[in-house]
Write a protein that holds these residues in place. Sequence first.
Motif, PDB file in Angstrom:
ATOM      1  N   PHE A  67      80.492-106.507  83.802  1.00 29.43           N
ATOM      2  CA  PHE A  67      80.508-106.616  82.349  1.00 29.43           C
ATOM      3  C   PHE A  67      81.935-106.808  81.844  1.00 29.43           C
ATOM      4  O   PHE A  67      82.875-106.209  82.376  1.00 29.43           O
ATOM      5  N   ALA A  68      82.085-107.629  80.827  1.00 33.45           N
ATOM      6  CA  ALA A  68      83.392-107.855  80.208  1.00 33.45           C
ATOM      7  C   ALA A  68      83.212-107.870  78.696  1.00 33.45           C
ATOM      8  O   ALA A  68      82.499-108.726  78.157  1.00 33.45           O
ATOM      9  N   LEU A  69      83.827-106.905  78.026  1.00 39.07           N
ATOM     10  CA  LEU A  69      83.790-106.841  76.560  1.00 39.07           C
ATOM     11  C   LEU A  69      84.815-107.814  76.008  1.00 39.07           C
ATOM     12  O   LEU A  69      86.014-107.678  76.246  1.00 39.07           O
ATOM     13  N   PHE A  70      84.319-108.818  75.296  1.00 39.47           N
ATOM     14  CA  PHE A  70      85.152-109.860  74.687  1.00 39.47           C
ATOM     15  C   PHE A  70      85.829-109.222  73.479  1.00 39.47           C
ATOM     16  O   PHE A  70      85.245-109.083  72.426  1.00 39.47           O
ATOM     17  N   ASP A  71      87.062-108.824  73.669  1.00 41.37           N
ATOM     18  CA  ASP A  71      87.759-108.028  72.669  1.00 41.37           C
ATOM     19  C   ASP A  71      88.331-108.878  71.533  1.00 41.37           C
ATOM     20  O   ASP A  71      88.125-108.564  70.367  1.00 41.37           O
ATOM     21  N   TYR A  72      89.051-109.929  71.875  1.00 39.92           N
ATOM     22  CA  TYR A  72      89.688-110.753  70.839  1.00 39.92           C
ATOM     23  C   TYR A  72      89.683-112.213  71.244  1.00 39.92           C
ATOM     24  O   TYR A  72      89.912-112.546  72.406  1.00 39.92           O
ATOM     25  N   LEU A  73      89.433-113.063  70.270  1.00 43.68           N
ATOM     26  CA  LEU A  73      89.595-114.508  70.406  1.00 43.68           C
ATOM     27  C   LEU A  73      90.479-114.937  69.259  1.00 43.68           C
ATOM     28  O   LEU A  73      90.200-114.604  68.099  1.00 43.68           O
ATOM     29  N   CYS A  74      91.534-115.653  69.568  1.00 42.70           N
ATOM     30  CA  CYS A  74      92.441-116.081  68.509  1.00 42.70           C
ATOM     31  C   CYS A  74      93.126-117.376  68.931  1.00 42.70           C
ATOM     32  O   CYS A  74      93.513-117.536  70.089  1.00 42.70           O
ATOM     33  N   VAL A  75      93.267-118.281  68.001  1.00 39.91           N
ATOM     34  CA  VAL A  75      94.003-119.525  68.211  1.00 39.91           C
ATOM     35  C   VAL A  75      95.231-119.485  67.311  1.00 39.91           C
ATOM     36  O   VAL A  75      95.150-119.027  66.166  1.00 39.91           O
ATOM     37  N   VAL A 101      79.428-111.294  79.608  1.00 42.34           N
ATOM     38  CA  VAL A 101      80.484-111.202  78.598  1.00 42.34           C
ATOM     39  C   VAL A 101      79.814-110.866  77.273  1.00 42.34           C
ATOM     40  O   VAL A 101      78.866-111.544  76.866  1.00 42.34           O
ATOM     41  N   PHE A 102      80.265-109.807  76.623  1.00 40.95           N
ATOM     42  CA  PHE A 102      79.654-109.411  75.359  1.00 40.95           C
ATOM     43  C   PHE A 102      80.742-109.049  74.365  1.00 40.95           C
ATOM     44  O   PHE A 102      81.875-108.760  74.716  1.00 40.95           O
ATOM     45  N   GLY A 103      80.374-109.124  73.087  1.00 44.04           N
ATOM     46  CA  GLY A 103      81.366-108.834  72.061  1.00 44.04           C
ATOM     47  C   GLY A 103      80.716-108.553  70.724  1.00 44.04           C
ATOM     48  O   GLY A 103      79.498-108.387  70.634  1.00 44.04           O
ATOM     49  N   GLU A 104      81.559-108.510  69.707  1.00 39.20           N
ATOM     50  CA  GLU A 104      81.132-108.110  68.369  1.00 39.20           C
ATOM     51  C   GLU A 104      81.582-109.152  67.348  1.00 39.20           C
ATOM     52  O   GLU A 104      82.684-109.682  67.450  1.00 39.20           O
ATOM     53  N   LEU A 146      76.973-109.766  70.353  1.00 40.58           N
ATOM     54  CA  LEU A 146      76.735-111.082  70.935  1.00 40.58           C
ATOM     55  C   LEU A 146      76.995-111.009  72.433  1.00 40.58           C
ATOM     56  O   LEU A 146      77.784-110.177  72.885  1.00 40.58           O
ATOM     57  N   TYR A 147      76.350-111.894  73.199  1.00 41.97           N
ATOM     58  CA  TYR A 147      76.638-111.897  74.630  1.00 41.97           C
ATOM     59  C   TYR A 147      76.358-113.265  75.249  1.00 41.97           C
ATOM     60  O   TYR A 147      75.614-114.082  74.717  1.00 41.97           O
ATOM     61  N   TRP A 148      77.024-113.489  76.382  1.00 39.64           N
ATOM     62  CA  TRP A 148      76.832-114.652  77.221  1.00 39.64           C
ATOM     63  C   TRP A 148      76.472-114.127  78.601  1.00 39.64           C
ATOM     64  O   TRP A 148      77.178-113.272  79.141  1.00 39.64           O
TER      65      TRP A 148
END
Length: 197
Positions: A67-75, A101-104, A146-148
């Motif tokens: 499992f990997a918690l998708f913490d931040y996505l930023c460009v 991979v899951f996140g909020e 959300l998750y992939w």
Amino acid sequence: MELRTATDAELALAYRRDLQASFPVSELPPLRAIRALIRAGTYRPWCLFDGEELAGEAFVFEPEPGFALFDYLCVAKERRNGGLGSLLIEKLLETERGNIVFGESEIPAYAPDKELAERRLAFYERNGARRADYDLCLFGVPFHTLYWAEKNVSDEALCAVHRRAWSSRLPAPVCRKYVRIPWEPSMGVPQVHAWME
């Protein structure tokens, strides 16, 4: 374009230039907390480079194997609206292959900027995210989960991992007070509170 883990100097640049400018204080831990997780071997600060230029970030926390918690996505601000966010997700999923991979993503109805929250949710869904059947509330901010995943995962199993992910990152009194997984509107929306203050 290359996705690789950041050096400490690159991490500091990503944090100060991109994350602090893009996320409210209630959603962003201090840099020292991220560094501690990296030292513990549970946090991966993936950064997208265009040659030597840092173009964006996709940070993940590994609460447990698989499992990997998708913490931040930023460009980077000057590189937005050019497809790099989608490229970051694509490269992240390739790099994290085998992990769920899951996140909020902020629930639009409760967001200060409803339109932005709706666009963000639509962006993730366009890029293959599925919505789990439970929501959560962190530091007074309600989120959809959300998750992939390449393999099946039940909402119950994902929710349990999600709870453990946050309980392993925060002191127990902080977690009890500010983390609700799962969460539903009937539980009320706590006042927004800055991360771990």
